[in-house]
Design an enzyme around this catalytic site. Sequence first.
Site, mmCIF file in Angstrom:
data_model
loop_
_atom_site.group_PDB
_atom_site.id
_atom_site.type_symbol
_atom_site.label_atom_id
_atom_site.label_comp_id
_atom_site.label_asym_id
_atom_site.label_seq_id
_atom_site.Cartn_x
_atom_site.Cartn_y
_atom_site.Cartn_z
ATOM 1 N N LYS A 179 11.409 29.715 -40.754
ATOM 2 C CA LYS A 179 10.287 29.697 -41.698
ATOM 3 C C LYS A 179 9.075 30.315 -41.016
ATOM 4 O O LYS A 179 8.475 29.710 -40.129
ATOM 5 C CB LYS A 179 9.956 28.256 -42.100
ATOM 6 C CG LYS A 179 8.966 28.218 -43.255
ATOM 7 C CD LYS A 179 8.072 27.006 -43.259
ATOM 8 C CE LYS A 179 6.851 27.129 -42.408
ATOM 9 N NZ LYS A 179 5.913 28.210 -42.754
ATOM 10 N N GLU A 255 6.032 24.079 -29.068
ATOM 11 C CA GLU A 255 5.024 24.875 -28.351
ATOM 12 C C GLU A 255 3.730 24.698 -29.142
ATOM 13 O O GLU A 255 3.565 25.292 -30.196
ATOM 14 C CB GLU A 255 5.431 26.356 -28.308
ATOM 15 C CG GLU A 255 6.679 26.650 -27.502
ATOM 16 C CD GLU A 255 6.459 26.530 -26.002
ATOM 17 O OE1 GLU A 255 5.316 26.363 -25.557
ATOM 18 O OE2 GLU A 255 7.463 26.582 -25.275
ATOM 19 N N CYS A 289 -2.801 30.450 -28.196
ATOM 20 C CA CYS A 289 -2.745 29.098 -27.612
ATOM 21 C C CYS A 289 -3.145 29.164 -26.139
ATOM 22 O O CYS A 289 -3.590 28.170 -25.568
ATOM 23 C CB CYS A 289 -1.345 28.546 -27.748
ATOM 24 S SG CYS A 289 -0.100 29.675 -27.110
ATOM 25 N N GLU A 386 -9.430 23.666 -30.003
ATOM 26 C CA GLU A 386 -9.149 25.090 -29.816
ATOM 27 C C GLU A 386 -10.153 25.891 -30.635
ATOM 28 O O GLU A 386 -10.209 25.722 -31.857
ATOM 29 C CB GLU A 386 -7.754 25.419 -30.345
ATOM 30 C CG GLU A 386 -6.635 24.967 -29.461
ATOM 31 C CD GLU A 386 -5.298 25.446 -30.021
ATOM 32 O OE1 GLU A 386 -4.641 26.254 -29.370
ATOM 33 O OE2 GLU A 386 -4.913 25.006 -31.113
HETATM 34 P P1 NAP Z 1 -0.002 25.382 -37.852
HETATM 35 O O1 NAP Z 1 -0.982 25.172 -38.933
HETATM 36 O O2 NAP Z 1 0.479 24.202 -37.089
HETATM 37 O O3 NAP Z 1 1.253 26.118 -38.529
HETATM 38 C C1 NAP Z 1 2.360 26.533 -37.779
HETATM 39 C C2 NAP Z 1 3.528 26.669 -38.714
HETATM 40 O O4 NAP Z 1 3.907 25.376 -39.189
HETATM 41 C C3 NAP Z 1 3.231 27.507 -39.955
HETATM 42 O O5 NAP Z 1 4.384 28.239 -40.280
HETATM 43 C C4 NAP Z 1 2.914 26.435 -40.985
HETATM 44 O O6 NAP Z 1 3.020 26.840 -42.322
HETATM 45 C C5 NAP Z 1 3.946 25.389 -40.612
HETATM 46 N N1 NAP Z 1 3.677 24.060 -41.146
HETATM 47 C C6 NAP Z 1 2.496 23.470 -41.406
HETATM 48 N N2 NAP Z 1 2.692 22.227 -41.903
HETATM 49 C C7 NAP Z 1 4.026 22.027 -41.946
HETATM 50 C C8 NAP Z 1 4.855 20.933 -42.351
HETATM 51 N N3 NAP Z 1 4.370 19.790 -42.801
HETATM 52 N N4 NAP Z 1 6.189 21.089 -42.251
HETATM 53 C C9 NAP Z 1 6.701 22.238 -41.783
HETATM 54 N N5 NAP Z 1 5.992 23.301 -41.380
HETATM 55 C C10 NAP Z 1 4.656 23.199 -41.455
HETATM 56 O O7 NAP Z 1 -0.505 26.438 -36.790
HETATM 57 P P2 NAP Z 1 -1.073 27.900 -37.059
HETATM 58 O O8 NAP Z 1 -2.485 27.757 -37.503
HETATM 59 O O9 NAP Z 1 -0.155 28.719 -37.890
HETATM 60 O O10 NAP Z 1 -0.995 28.518 -35.595
HETATM 61 C C11 NAP Z 1 -1.957 28.290 -34.653
HETATM 62 C C12 NAP Z 1 -1.527 27.157 -33.722
HETATM 63 O O11 NAP Z 1 -0.328 27.517 -33.058
HETATM 64 C C13 NAP Z 1 -2.546 26.895 -32.631
HETATM 65 O O12 NAP Z 1 -2.703 25.524 -32.443
HETATM 66 C C14 NAP Z 1 -1.895 27.535 -31.406
HETATM 67 O O13 NAP Z 1 -2.332 26.999 -30.192
HETATM 68 C C15 NAP Z 1 -0.466 27.269 -31.660
HETATM 69 N N6 NAP Z 1 0.370 28.188 -30.885
HETATM 70 C C16 NAP Z 1 1.028 27.694 -29.818
HETATM 71 C C17 NAP Z 1 1.808 28.543 -29.047
HETATM 72 C C18 NAP Z 1 2.552 28.019 -27.856
HETATM 73 O O14 NAP Z 1 3.478 28.684 -27.446
HETATM 74 N N7 NAP Z 1 2.200 26.869 -27.293
HETATM 75 C C19 NAP Z 1 1.902 29.895 -29.375
HETATM 76 C C20 NAP Z 1 1.212 30.371 -30.479
HETATM 77 C C21 NAP Z 1 0.448 29.488 -31.230
HETATM 78 P P3 NAP Z 1 1.686 26.767 -43.252
HETATM 79 O O15 NAP Z 1 0.753 27.775 -42.685
HETATM 80 O O16 NAP Z 1 2.173 27.073 -44.612
HETATM 81 O O17 NAP Z 1 1.067 25.414 -43.166
#
Ligand code: NAP
Length: 482
Positions: A179, A255, A289, A386
Amino acid sequence: MSSPIERVPKRLFIAGRWADAASGATMPVEDPATGQILCHVADAGPEDGRRAEEAAFAAQEEWARTAPRARSEILRRAYDIIISRTDELALLMTSEMGKPLAEARVEVAYAAEFFRWFSEEAVRIEGAYGTLPDGRNRMLLMRRPVGPCLLITPWNFPLAMGTRKIGPAIAAGCTMVLKPAPQTPLSTLALAAILQEAGLPDGVLNVVPTSGPGALVEPMLRGGRIRKLSFTGSTQVGRTLLAQCAGTVVRASLELGGNAPFIVFGDADLDVAVDGAMVAKMRNMGEACTAANRFFVHTSVADEFAARLAERMGSLVVGPGTEPGVDVGPLIDQAGRAKVADLVADAVERGAKVLVGGETPDGPGCFYPPTVLTGVDPGSRLLGTEIFGPVAAVLTFDDEDEVVRAANDTEWGLVAYVFTRDLSRALRVGERLEVGMVGLNTGLVSNPAAPFGGVKQSGLGREGGRVGIEEFLEYKYLAIPA
Ligand code: NAP
């Protein structure tokens, strides 16, 4: 000739076929540089999720029996195709995500490298055979794929966050449902088409973009067929998914977010430190991140470091990522930009001084200027969350214990950056920092051959490196009487 956006399939990819959502729903994909809709893609609902899960489950047994060399060669072919289409994939990524084309090209190479790396790992899955200590039994130890996986990716590295999961899953012999983030489905759909072209059997990879992730994902995690979750995203969503995994004891790799300290000691080479800061802060417009979130600079060099950083940040060209010469593209959406602007306003209200940037520009698109703040009050909200934008908050410190304590004073522990010419201090501080990765005199740690991941609430498990495939393998041992 048609554009990359026209060429990419805009439908769900299930059991090797491109399909509309069962409900017929679609969702828009926007260009963050203009706010305009680029195209619509199929918007999967729970019924589509169920079909994708079924396809992954049905394909698992045969896929697990595939020769490792065959899995390896699919990955290697996909690597070659990605590299040969670098410009096209970079343009697609920039269109939906905003990063400058030059950065998008670097991500294409980084993303492809996970396929090359795991094509090499696929043929090195080893077991063991031996006599047990009591001498009465022998042990045959083998590695098995964990089974059907659910992969969930964020929007900030649309291609690389996919290949970092798909690569080891294919190498290990797992099938999967992926997804992607709703802002950036095109890069993932293009990747699925490339894997199909490279010979990936039907059902091994299924892709379901959706605007309703909760309703699609929760039944999969609670259904008992998915055996592994690999999630990259925010800590908040990671916690929710981990709780859902508990119901059917699904293995989870997470992650999650970071709050990276960037520490500059008084003896650091300031040219190297400023270069490192530009990478650690400005890679991906700060939407990483791994982005440096808190700059701790020794009092003796703080003014000079901040002035030099402000000069470099102020010279960057902000604009649409597709335009030549642009260094900084738009942030992902209006909500992302509003968050950054709020955090800066809060810091300024608490007394921070703006050396450069700090003003939200008028006009279309989600642009925010590179910003450097000094005199940041320790209670400022941007130190505890962040920032996810091009904002550097500079704090000062006087001694090593103090800065290590301050750096560790966070629930996150993904990465830290340390700048010093003193090797024993570098190693000492590197050992004491509560993080999964440390950049010593460098602002970049990500590499497909190194284990990427964090401690504390930055996540569970590692991606990449020799251990990356482990996340997708189980142990099985056969006891054999001697
Ligand atoms: P996010 O809001 O947590 O979303 C990540 C993914 O999860 C999206 O595909 C999102 O879809 C989905 N999602 C949200 N709620 C969900 C639920 N209840 N059930 C299943 N899936 C769900 O994060 P983001 O804003 O896209 O990305 C930024 C974050 O990613 C930051 O915190 C960053 O630090 C982190 N990140 C971490 C790494 C690492 O390797 N540690 C690498 C890159 C990014 P929707 O958008 O539709 O909600």
